[in-house]
Design an enzyme around this catalytic site. Sequence first.
Site: not given
Length: 448
Positions: A209-211, A214
């Site tokens: 999810l961070c990829t 962001e």
Amino acid sequence: MADAAPPSKSIDLDKLLLRPGNLVGPTFEPGVQLRDDLQEYAKVLVVGAGGLGCELLKDLALTGFKNLEVIDMDRIEVTNLNRQFLFRLEDVGKPKAEVAAKRVMERVSGVNIVPHFCRIEDKDIEFYSDFNIIALGLDSIEARSYINTVACSFLEYDSDDNPREETMKPMVDGGTEGFKGHARVIVPGVTPCFECTIWLFPPQVKFPLCTLAETPRNAAHCIEYAHLIKWDEVHSGKAFNPDNPDHMKWVYDEAVNRAELFGIPGVTYSLTQGVVKNIIPAIASTNAIISAACALETLKIASGFSKTLSNYLTYNGVEGLHTKVTEFVKDKDCLVCGPGVLIELDTTVTLQKFIDMLEEHPKLLISKASITYRGKNLYMQAPPVLEGMTRSNLNLPLYDLMDKIPKDIIHATGTINKDNKKSSGLRKLRVVYKGIDGVTDMDMAGGA
């Protein structure tokens, strides 16, 4: 010698069915009667009317099967037209099953195809019992698993836990992914069922999810951002339906905006569908090859003119052409195709208590279960009219509802919780009552 007979429309089919051979099955009796019986009595259900399903329906009709039915819940989309050859531009928006059946009947004289535009779960178990063979042209693990459990639910075992041949419901399963595909024969109780070899399917690709939030790097990241993150932010808890065109269009539009913000090319509507539904692009030639293998195995099962595949064929056309047959082994402890999960009960246990036990049982974990016994609905969670008609049974002892038979098979259909995932499923249960004359210690062996 085979009976002398005028040739049918298919000379090749006559060569298979009217002549003896060295590789035939043990029950094969060549002749005109076999050919006529195959056309008149053999009943095949095709599950799925997409890329592979269209090919299957056409191939089975041309192979000599005259009584076919097809079930599919989808409507035709423009993106289907490049490979699902039975559909035309004017068919967009129409049910796939209905159009596919109509087109094949227009081209193949004498065949009768009954379409069913609904979910496979909408049909009761008795619907599936009418067919001699079930041919699968699906692109979903969940759908395969459901049909597998339904077909295995008909399987009965004798007192020595040997499967009874007359209760076997054969399946032929095909699947394609790009230039790769498989065809397999599933004979419950003899070959491994779908659940026995569920490990063959790789886990779905998951993006951090961070990829997505962001640092998106490709079109798929932008699509998954719109699907997994942006949808919940904007719609605050409203469930996303991948089969709703409006929902899919919204995700596509958001993915395009996201891609433009980060200068990422390649977001298209078809790619959005593929990423959200985990669809791998289909190749028409792969569908044709796998369908041909499935149709041939279906004919083998129905007629016995040759021994069937043992039992899993893989095809790879990425570089050249490679095929391989692997014989997988049945899992003797399989919950689906085995004799069933043994449940030991007191004669005073009510149907409601029994349903509650299924939800807590470590091997079953079935919630909101509907219960059937020998084709009779003991309790149905839905539709409301059936729930109302069977509600009064909940307070009755299950022993009485089973006509005081000390041991027998019951089927439970409901939501199965497995590995933190919920899916519709059916389980076969061996119910044995304690303290009843005729129930021996051996009956209790292999308890739940």
